[in-house]
Design an enzyme around this catalytic site. Structure first.
Site, PDB file in Angstrom:
ATOM      1  CD  GLU A  61      -4.988  17.554   8.174  1.00 27.88           C
ATOM      2  OE1 GLU A  61      -4.900  18.764   8.432  1.00 27.88           O
ATOM      3  OE2 GLU A  61      -4.658  17.080   7.072  1.00 27.88           O
ATOM      4  CB  CYS A  74     -12.559  11.222   4.146  1.00 32.33           C
ATOM      5  SG  CYS A  74     -10.959  10.533   3.731  1.00 32.33           S
ATOM      6  CB  CYS A  81       0.668   6.412   6.643  1.00 32.09           C
ATOM      7  SG  CYS A  81       0.284   4.896   5.718  1.00 32.09           S
ATOM      8  CB  CYS A  85       2.380   5.519  -1.171  1.00 27.62           C
ATOM      9  SG  CYS A  85       1.636   3.953  -0.647  1.00 27.62           S
ATOM     10  CB  CYS A  88       0.820   9.378  -0.126  1.00 26.67           C
ATOM     11  SG  CYS A  88      -0.368   9.657   1.208  1.00 26.67           S
ATOM     12  CB  SER A 165      -9.227   2.869   0.998  1.00 24.27           C
ATOM     13  OG  SER A 165      -8.330   2.988  -0.086  1.00 24.27           O
ATOM     14  CB  SER A 187      -4.217   2.451  -3.042  1.00 26.65           C
ATOM     15  OG  SER A 187      -5.155   3.147  -2.251  1.00 26.65           O
ATOM     16  CG  HIS A 189      -2.006   4.137  -6.871  1.00 28.15           C
ATOM     17  ND1 HIS A 189      -3.159   4.829  -7.126  1.00 28.15           N
ATOM     18  CD2 HIS A 189      -1.879   4.107  -5.522  1.00 28.15           C
ATOM     19  CE1 HIS A 189      -3.703   5.207  -5.972  1.00 28.15           C
ATOM     20  NE2 HIS A 189      -2.951   4.781  -4.983  1.00 28.15           N
ATOM     21  CB  CYS A 307      -6.996  11.774  -2.606  1.00 31.24           C
ATOM     22  SG  CYS A 307      -8.711  11.479  -2.918  1.00 31.24           S
TER      23      CYS A 307
HETATM   24  N1  SAH Z   1      -3.735   3.758   3.126  1.00 30.39           N
HETATM   25  C1  SAH Z   1      -5.000   3.512   2.488  1.00 30.39           C
HETATM   26  C2  SAH Z   1      -5.999   4.623   2.762  1.00 30.39           C
HETATM   27  C3  SAH Z   1      -5.659   5.930   2.117  1.00 30.39           C
HETATM   28  S1  SAH Z   1      -6.891   6.298   0.968  1.00 30.39           S
HETATM   29  C4  SAH Z   1      -4.788   3.313   1.007  1.00 30.39           C
HETATM   30  O1  SAH Z   1      -3.649   3.445   0.557  1.00 30.39           O
HETATM   31  O2  SAH Z   1      -5.710   2.965   0.300  1.00 30.39           O
HETATM   32  C5  SAH Z   1      -6.212   7.680   0.162  1.00 30.39           C
HETATM   33  C6  SAH Z   1      -6.165   7.479  -1.329  1.00 30.39           C
HETATM   34  O3  SAH Z   1      -5.544   8.627  -1.940  1.00 30.39           O
HETATM   35  C7  SAH Z   1      -5.307   6.289  -1.699  1.00 30.39           C
HETATM   36  O4  SAH Z   1      -5.811   5.667  -2.840  1.00 30.39           O
HETATM   37  C8  SAH Z   1      -3.990   6.962  -2.009  1.00 30.39           C
HETATM   38  O5  SAH Z   1      -3.153   6.144  -2.786  1.00 30.39           O
HETATM   39  C9  SAH Z   1      -4.448   8.204  -2.720  1.00 30.39           C
HETATM   40  N2  SAH Z   1      -3.439   9.259  -2.734  1.00 30.39           N
HETATM   41  C10 SAH Z   1      -2.353   9.367  -1.945  1.00 30.39           C
HETATM   42  N3  SAH Z   1      -1.650  10.465  -2.257  1.00 30.39           N
HETATM   43  C11 SAH Z   1      -2.297  11.064  -3.279  1.00 30.39           C
HETATM   44  C12 SAH Z   1      -2.084  12.267  -4.007  1.00 30.39           C
HETATM   45  N4  SAH Z   1      -1.049  13.051  -3.727  1.00 30.39           N
HETATM   46  N5  SAH Z   1      -2.965  12.585  -4.962  1.00 30.39           N
HETATM   47  C13 SAH Z   1      -4.047  11.805  -5.199  1.00 30.39           C
HETATM   48  N6  SAH Z   1      -4.309  10.666  -4.543  1.00 30.39           N
HETATM   49  C14 SAH Z   1      -3.453  10.296  -3.578  1.00 30.39           C
END
Ligand code: SAH
Length: 333
Positions: A61, A74, A81, A85, A88, A165, A187, A189, A307
């Protein structure tokens, strides 16, 4: 390159001002097909989401986010992946393969063609590797795309308008700095290892201290203004005043800014979004400590384009029992 990136024409047969011989040579050396568009959806806020077929049953996507003065694309770097996480949707799907540079840049050409046909659109002013996948796990192809995005004969974007990212592949952050100088987002968190181990499993291999050291090195080696730290706001998990204070302690005085992301829900998740008041207080606590913090506005969530919500169909090749079982029902029934 003018044909491909200036006019979004990728078939050498259509590059009519090149010699026939050169066109024939190009036809054997360049990728002449774009990812196939399976679906294009438009959210009520104008966000666009493409579902693209990259062959072999794998879908990715791509999301376009229009704002008054910029248009952000984006893009995905992998089919699925492997980082897993816990919050996600992409991670829950499992992993199939890395995308090639052609498949990554192909997303941009597909989007540009669609946007070119809408006269009012601002176009693509920013590109973020924040779609499906972990870009630093596909570093070689991603770095090649960064070159194309910033090349005068490519998209000619400023390096500050291209953001990679990562969830924290520490050795690859150092390698990225040798290959490019685009903006880096991380990321984070969580502000302590025990919680981050749970949310972002790669933390067990590369804990927060190591990750932040790599970030500060990246900033100085590439002369970046600051690193963006993404922080998803999970109700009752990482959103207390103590969390904010601990986070401020890690970032104070460093080239850092924080992007708070209200959690976006997806089917089967155990998490909930922090209430707006909690998010506002968290942000204020960071600002009070002198840390730049903004709350990312949720975009496109009515079409699952926000996201963490991206999840085309992926034939999972990582042995993760739950995901594997559901995939088998899809592919073999
Ligand atoms: N794998 C890379 C690129 C993904 S960027 C990374 O982890 O940075 C997508 C962003 O959205 C990341 O910061 C990820 O942690 C965040 N993300 C993932 N799931 C999410 C969710 N359910 N709600 C909000 N943000 C989320």
């Amino acid at each position: 390159m003018r044909w491909m990136y200036g006019r979004s024409i990728i078939d050498p047969a259509q590059m009519t001002d090149l010699s026939v011989g050169l066109r024939a040579a190009l036809a054997t050396t360049v990728e002449t097909e774009l990812p196939r568009v399976k679906k294009l959806q438009r959210a009520t806020d104008g966000t666009l989401k493409w579902l693209l077929d990259v062959g072999g049953g794998q879908e990715i996507e791509t999301v376009y986010i229009p704002e008054p003065r910029r248009g952000t694309l984006c893009i995905s770097s992998q089919a699925g992946c492997a980082m897993d996480c816990s919050f996600c949707a992409t991670g829950k799907q499992g992993f199939n393969r890395n995308l090639t540079a052609a498949e990554i840049i192909g997303q941009i050409i597909v989007a540009r063609r669609a946007l070119d046909s809408q006269t009012a659109a601002i176009g693509i002013s920013n590109v973020v590797f924040m779609g499906m996948g972990e870009p630093l796990a596909n570093l070689r192809e991603v770095a090649e795309v960064c070159d194309l995005l910033t090349d005068d004969f490519g998209l000619a974007l400023s390096r500050r308008r291209v953001t990679v990212s990562t969830c924290g592949l520490v050795p690859q952050i150092a390698r990225l700095a040798k290959l490019t100088n685009v903006a880096l987002a991380v990321s984070l968190h969580a502000s302590e290892d025990e919680l981050r181990d749970e949310l972002v499993p790669i933390n067990r291999r590369h804990p927060i201290g190591e990750l932040l050291a790599a970030c500060w090195n990246y900033a100085s080696e590439t002369r970046s203004r600051e690193i963006t730290f993404e922080y998803v706001m999970l109700d009752g998990v990482n959103d207390t005043p103590a969390d904010a204070s601990q986070l401020a302690g890690l970032l104070a005085g460093k080239p850092a800014k924080v992007n708070l992301i209200p959690f976006n829900s997806f089917p089967g998740t155990i998490y909930q979004r922090s209430p707006q008041r909690v998010i506002d207080d968290f942000r204020q606590a960071l600002l009070d400590r002198g840390i730049i913090a903004i709350t990312r506005r949720t975009r496109g969530d009515d079409i699952d384009a926000a996201c963490g919500q991206l999840a085309g169909s992926i034939d999972n090749r990582v042995l993760r029992p739950m995901a594997q079982r559901s995939i088998h029902t899809v592919t073999h029934s």
